[in-house]
Write an enzyme that holds these catalytic residues in place. Structure first.
Site, short mmCIF file in Angstrom:
data_model
loop_
_atom_site.label_atom_id
_atom_site.label_comp_id
_atom_site.label_asym_id
_atom_site.label_seq_id
_atom_site.Cartn_x
_atom_site.Cartn_y
_atom_site.Cartn_z
N GLU A 1 -13.93 -4.59 37.72
CA GLU A 1 -14.31 -3.92 38.97
C GLU A 1 -13.96 -4.81 40.14
OE1 GLU A 1 -18.12 -1.72 41.15
OE2 GLU A 1 -18.41 -2.69 39.20
N ASN B 1 -19.69 0.88 41.03
CA ASN B 1 -20.10 1.36 42.35
C ASN B 1 -18.95 1.34 43.34
OD1 ASN B 1 -22.58 1.49 41.13
ND2 ASN B 1 -23.53 -0.09 42.39
N ASN C 1 -18.90 7.53 38.66
CA ASN C 1 -19.70 6.43 38.15
C ASN C 1 -21.15 6.57 38.60
OD1 ASN C 1 -20.09 3.46 37.21
ND2 ASN C 1 -20.82 3.45 39.32
N GLU C 2 -22.08 6.61 37.66
CA GLU C 2 -23.52 6.57 37.94
C GLU C 2 -23.91 7.54 39.06
OE1 GLU C 2 -24.73 2.52 38.59
OE2 GLU C 2 -24.27 1.92 36.53
N TYR D 1 -28.28 -2.39 31.34
CA TYR D 1 -28.33 -3.83 31.56
C TYR D 1 -29.71 -4.33 31.16
CZ TYR D 1 -24.04 -3.27 34.26
OH TYR D 1 -22.76 -2.99 34.65
N GLU E 1 -20.77 0.71 30.38
CA GLU E 1 -21.28 -0.50 31.04
C GLU E 1 -22.47 -0.98 30.23
OE1 GLU E 1 -22.05 -0.83 35.23
OE2 GLU E 1 -20.51 0.66 35.71
N GLN F 1 -18.77 -7.63 33.01
CA GLN F 1 -17.36 -7.38 33.28
C GLN F 1 -16.52 -8.49 32.68
OE1 GLN F 1 -16.74 -6.55 37.47
NE2 GLN F 1 -18.43 -5.11 37.50
#
Length: 530
Positions: free
Chosen positions: A49, A94, A194-195, A267, A317, A369
């Site tokens: 990212e 993001n 994304n999200e 996470y 992720e 990442q």
């Protein structure tokens, strides 16, 4: 010292008389007939990212003596290749929800500099679509692109597919050719945002509006290239004022005939410095996997997908991220530069074990990442070091393939306290957590077994038994460990790494005994003959 001894057939028969018998040793029983599903190589994926120093100062560092003429850091690239990464997600995260891919193509000196609003930095756009594709080819990975479903339009998404995948004719295909790429990139995997359930996302949508936009974007993208695979944005907001299951149910109901995967994120963090809570936390990922698997099964009964596969889960992720979550460490050019220790490496092994145990439905996963930003590789201008989490991922990605097996494990257990789970602000409790966390895969006569000993102080002596067939030949043994659970790596020290232990030599054995050291991950690899 690890204890290894062989188990003869007559003793194996006694051990297997009853599953309820009390045994002195823990037991791991391998049955090659108890199959879960094929292990997809894409579960060993990664993520790049435009965040902090992942791209600039990470994989790409113009003017550095350690970089080549294209700006690629060669020492980083060599470490990346060691992870045998099959698929890499790009460019966010993001970041992508306010990214226009057109800013990152064409002559570098003509590209605009933009305010990067997600992580509060300037984006030079000197690294973009074509640079990433070139890098992906060099690291032998499949590119996986995420389109902007926040501030972006469905037309922008379609045009990016045209630029990447159409050989010639339309405007954006010809533009790619003008940029020096006469052949299409043939990007197969595309994430629809994304999200998008997260209030923190630029262009955040509710579930119904997201599905409308994703459906129409997917329609245009598939009309441009019918061969692409689409990934829907699943739930990432697990805060108590939100119902993530409602989001996932809506996405699967509305997009069941459109997408090929649903993306989930997690996470974890050891906020309360509670080791036993922390190393059991991947079991929550497994629980969420089973819930979404049930939702998928329900929707597939009503779906009209022709000869396409059912929808699969992409954990695109996942990682440990909690130390660098204060405001001053989440933005700017050095954001999210988490340093990892041994207990973090054990949690990563727990994630990977969970993916293997759910191989029938988890067909993609991407550690977030790749470099510097919550990453297994850490780089400064003068060099790199490998973080603790590098080593379990490397072992899995280079060894654990074939058919996932439903492994029987009999060992002591422990209970956790209530604890906070990463981004989720909910309390979670696990009862009866086994000290041994195990996965296994069988591939053309070879079995690979991954074992975490969660016990902080004690070794666990374990009988490893074969239900069908006999262990034969050399069993290779690899161990990830360190002097204590807080052991870290740095530029001047490597306290946690993979050590190849002395092999176990077997000849038509029904089983053998191995002593798993405390706070360790061990991978065993050998043959079963019929």
């Amino acid at each position: 010292m690890n204890i290894v001894k062989k188990i003869p057939l007559f003793l194996l028969a006694i051990l297997m008389l009853s599953e309820n018998m009390t045994a002195q040793n823990a037991r791991i029983k391998i049955d090659i007939d108890r199959q879960i599903g094929e292990v997809d190589k894409n579960i060993y994926g990664n993520f790049v990212e435009h965040l902090g120093r992942c791209v600039y100062g990470g994989i790409y560092d113009e003017g550095n003596p350690l970089s080549d003429e294209d700006g690629i850091r060669l020492d980083v690239l060599e470490a990346v290749k060691g992870l045998n990464i099959p698929i890499t997600r790009y460019p966010g995260g993001n970041f992508v929800s306010n990214y226009n891919w057109k800013d990152g193509v064409g002559p570098k000196d003509d590209r605009p500099v933009r305010m990067e609003l997600a992580w509060a930095r300037l984006e030079s756009n000197r690294f973009g679509t074509n640079e990433f594709v070139d890098y992906a080819r060099r690291m032998n990975t499949e590119p996986y692109f995420a389109v902007n479903m926040g501030t972006g339009t469905i037309k922008e998404a379609q045009e990016w597919v045209e630029y990447c995948n159409v050989k010639e004719g339309p405007y954006y295909a010809e533009l790619r050719k003008k940029h020096g790429y006469p052949e299409p990139h043939n990007i197969k995997y595309w994430s629809l945002g994304n999200e998008m359930d997260g209030f923190w996302q630029m262009g955040h949508l509710n579930a119904e509006d997201y599905c409308k936009k994703a459906r129409e974007a997917g329609k245009l993208m598939k009309l441009t290239d019918p061969n692409i695979k689409l990934i829907a944005a699943g739930a990432s907001n697990f805060r108590p004022d939100n119902d993530p299951h409602e989001w996932n149910a809506t996405v699967l109901s509305e997009l069941k005939n459109v997408v090929d995967y649903i993306a989930l994120h997690m996470y974890l963090g050891n906020h309360e410095d509670n080791y036993y809570n922390f190393v059991s936390a991947p079991l929550v990922l497994e629980e969420r996997t089973r819930i979404v698997k049930g939702m998928i099964a329900r929707e597939m009964e009503k779906a009209d997908r022709g000869d396409r596969d059912p929808i699969y889960i992409a954990w695109d992720e996942y990682n440990i991220w909690y130390r660098w979550r204060a405001e001053e460490t989440m933005t700017g050019t050095r954001a999210l530069e988490e340093r990892y220790n041994l207990e973090d490496a054990l949690v990563i092994a727990g994630f990977l074990n969970a993916f293997i145990r759910n191989a029938d439905v988890v067909k993609m996963a991407n550690m977030a990442q790749l470099v510097n930003v919550i990453a297994p590789i850490f780089a400064e201008k003068e060099g790199i070091f490998l973080q603790t989490i590098y080593y379990p991922l490397q072992l899995f990605a280079n060894n654990m393939f074939g058919t996932s097996l439903d492994v029987f494990v009999d060992c002591e257990t422990y209970n956790t306290d209530k604890f906070q789970l990463g981004l989720a602000e909910q309390a979670t409790q696990q009862n009866g957590v086994p000290y041994l966390d195990v996965s296994a895969a069988y591939n053309n006569g070879e079995v690979v077994i991954g074992v975490i000993n969660r016990h902080k102080e004690n070794s666990i002596t374990t009988d490893i038994l074969s239900q069908e067939g006999l262990f034969d030949g050399e069993f290779k043994i690899f161990e990830v460990n360190g002097p204590n659970i807080k052991a870290e790596n740095n530029f001047d020290k490597t306290e946690v790494k993979t050590i190849q232990k002395e092999s176990v030599k077997l000849k038509n054995e029904a089983g053998f005994t191995y002593e798993f050291p405390p706070h360790s991950f061990t991978m065993l690899k050998g043959k079963i003959i019929q």
